[in-house]
Write an enzyme that holds these catalytic residues in place. Structure first.
Site, short mmCIF file in Angstrom:
data_model
loop_
_atom_site.label_atom_id
_atom_site.label_comp_id
_atom_site.label_asym_id
_atom_site.label_seq_id
_atom_site.Cartn_x
_atom_site.Cartn_y
_atom_site.Cartn_z
N ASP A 1 -15.21 2.04 -19.31
CA ASP A 1 -16.48 2.30 -20.02
C ASP A 1 -16.32 2.40 -21.53
O ASP A 1 -17.21 2.00 -22.28
CB ASP A 1 -17.22 3.54 -19.46
CG ASP A 1 -16.39 4.80 -19.48
OD1 ASP A 1 -15.19 4.72 -19.81
OD2 ASP A 1 -16.94 5.87 -19.16
N LYS B 1 -12.24 12.95 -12.30
CA LYS B 1 -13.63 13.40 -12.37
C LYS B 1 -14.22 13.76 -10.99
O LYS B 1 -15.38 13.48 -10.71
CB LYS B 1 -14.52 12.34 -13.05
CG LYS B 1 -14.13 12.09 -14.49
CD LYS B 1 -15.02 11.06 -15.14
CE LYS B 1 -14.55 9.66 -14.90
NZ LYS B 1 -15.29 8.65 -15.65
MG MG Z 1 -20.35 6.85 -17.90
#
Ligand code: MG
Ligand code: ADP
Length: 499
Positions: A237, A202
């Site tokens: 997450d 990312k």
């Molecule tokens: Mg997040």
């Protein structure tokens, strides 16, 4: 106290009348061809047609993706390195029950923002007594800096937040604060409170962290900041989202994040994990983090995807993520628009430098343009002008909306196929476990939350693949910010203190 606030869709946030004088988007003159199609748009039309063909996701393509996802999951569960999907063991063997009590923290590092949260849990009767959170954006230079710089920044934000504890938040005497650490990058977990970073994704490229235990990195930084806190659960997450959603609903079996990046996890039976070599857990189950962003089998990719991938910091990797997640959808659209501008003169003769600049068009822009229902697509024109500097006529704007829709549709439908792949794998291993009862897929992430068309395409694909009867049992539910509370709950279930 500030709270996590996602920017509202920018629909009509740039009305022409409010643009500074001289910067008002001009609607260019339209020259029409014999057939009544404006010449500029007509020249871009073949590019759109080819794009729509290349991005098409009819049922057989979806089916292939779902089947390949299930196959890759099995291969990754058999042996480490057996598949694109790492199928990482989370060491989360027991999920929250509702009985958790006490003060717990959570910190979430996973993308553009860094979040901190504290919660006071009151057991079955009182549940969540109070929660406070704060959000700090990560300075761009830290994403390319050193490991110490990044972790010092995080620990100092956390220390500042902890200083403001009070009111309903009570830490019993003699105890250290405990936190869940949500770290949304691929980690080789070695226990519930340690894990080695495999690689950054990312857009992060912090030096010195891959190969290191990220909990140790954080603990050292907290010590440097003089903060008395220990990490009692390192979680992804998706795992935190699953735990947070499960606290309220026992039928949650899968969690999916669609934000800057994407990932999914699910509840797996230990008997279905050959690479565990017969190790058992007390519950007989464990959460597996698929790292499905790395999936690549049979994706309908275009030359624009390939070019974006080749120029990315991780070429050849995270192809599913690059096709379906928020970091990339806007960039894919921008690349298509550059081609349409250059070889189709979509925006007139001049192609502004800003349109040629990577990542000037964000996925929120795509979503906002798709919400524009005005006759002259005023918001589309404004967003294009503000973000990329192009002047557009109505026909060009219509073309742009078509491009946005094509890319959002492909992303949403492929994400849906991925979800069905996971459900299918679970069902094949234990008949009846998902399709014969209510099963909840907890969804979170800015893309899922703020992009209604994407959400609809995702759900349509799930229904198409499962058929009306089975899809009735599958509930795809938004679990807003469940990961924060989920990480705190996992800190509670893995506390070193009596609980
Ligand atoms: Mg997040
Ligand atoms: P992260 O994934 O960075 O932890 P979020 O889950 O909040 O954070 O997701 C943020 C991402 O969601 C952004 O990078 C963007 O790609 C996407 N996003 C945010 N707002 C919108 C929107 N209005 N429409 C579509 N995508 C959005």
């Amino acid at each position: 106290m500030s709270f996590a606030v996602n920017p509202p869709p920018a629909v009509r946030s740039f009305p022409f009348s409010r643009s500074p004088i001289g910067r008002t988007p001009r609607v260019s003159m339209v020259v029409r061809s014999g057939a009544g199609v404006p010449i500029a748009t007509a020249a871009a039309l073949p590019i759109l047609t080819k794009l729509q063909n290349d991005c098409a996701t009819p049922l057989p393509v979806l089916r292939h993706v779902a089947d390949a996802m299930a196959t890759d999951m099995r291969a990754g569960l058999a042996v480490d390195g057996g598949s694109d999907l790492k199928m990482i063991l989370s060491y989360v063997d027991s999920l929250p029950t509702g009985n958790e009590r006490g003060l717990f923290y959570a910190l979430d590092l996973g993308g553009t923002n860094f979040r901190v949260l504290r919660t006071q849990l009151g057991g079955k009767d009182d549940r969540v007594i109070a929660t406070e959170c704060d959000q700090v954006s990560i300075p761009q230079d830290l994403m390319f800096g050193t490991s110490e710089e990044l972790f010092d920044f995080i620990a100092s934000a956390l220390a500042k937040f902890a200083q403001k504890e009070g009111g309903k938040f009570v830490l019993p005497d003699g105890r250290s604060r405990e936190t869940g650490f949500t770290f949304s990058f691929p980690v080789k977990q070695t226990s519930i409170d340690s894990g080695i970073l495999i690689k950054w994704t990312k857009g992060f490229a912090v030096s010195g962290t891959p190969g290191k235990d990220v909990v140790a990195c954080l603990n050292e930084a907290m010590k440097r900041q003089g903060l008395d806190m220990r990490v009692s659960a390192l979680v992804n997450d998706t795992v935190a989202t699953l735990a947070g959603a499960r606290y309220w609903d026992n039928d949650v079996m899968v969690a999916v994040i669609l934000g800057t990046g994407t990932n999914a996890c699910y509840v797996e039976s230990v008997d279905a994990i050959p690479k565990l070599n017969g190790q058992k857990t007390t519950s007989g189950r464990t959460i597996v983090n698929t790292e499905w962003g790395a999936f690549s089998n049979g994706l309908p990719l275009t030359e624009f995807d390939r070019e974006m991938d080749a120029e990315s910091i991780n070429p050849g990797e995270q192809l599913f993520e690059k096709t379906i997640s928020g970091m990339y959808l806007g960039e894919i659209v921008r690349r298509i628009l550059v081609r349409m501008a250059e070889s189709g003169s979509l925006f007139g003769k001049h192609v502004p430098e800003r349109l040629r600049t990577p990542f000037t068009l964000g996925t929120p822009n795509i979503s906002s343009m798709q919400q524009d229902t005005s006759e002259d697509l005023e918001a589309v024109g404004s967003i294009l002008y503000e973000a990329t500097g192009v002047d557009s006529n109505l026909d060009a704007r219509k073309m742009v909306v078509e491009v946005c829709d094509t890319i959002a549709k492909r992303g949403g439908r492929l994400a849906g196929a991925g979800i069905v792949g996971i459900l299918q794998k679970m069902e094949e291993d234990s008949k009846g476990i998902v399709f014969r009862k209510r099963t909840v897929v907890a969804m979170d992430g800015g893309l899922y939350e703020h992009h209604p068309q994407y959400r609809r395409y995702l759900k349509d694909a799930v229904t198409e693949l499962l058929g009306p009867e089975l899809s009735n049992n599958v509930v795809i539910e938004h679990s807003k910010d469940g990961s924060g509370i989920g990480a705190a709950l996992l800190a509670a279930t893995n506390s070193i203190y009596e609980h």
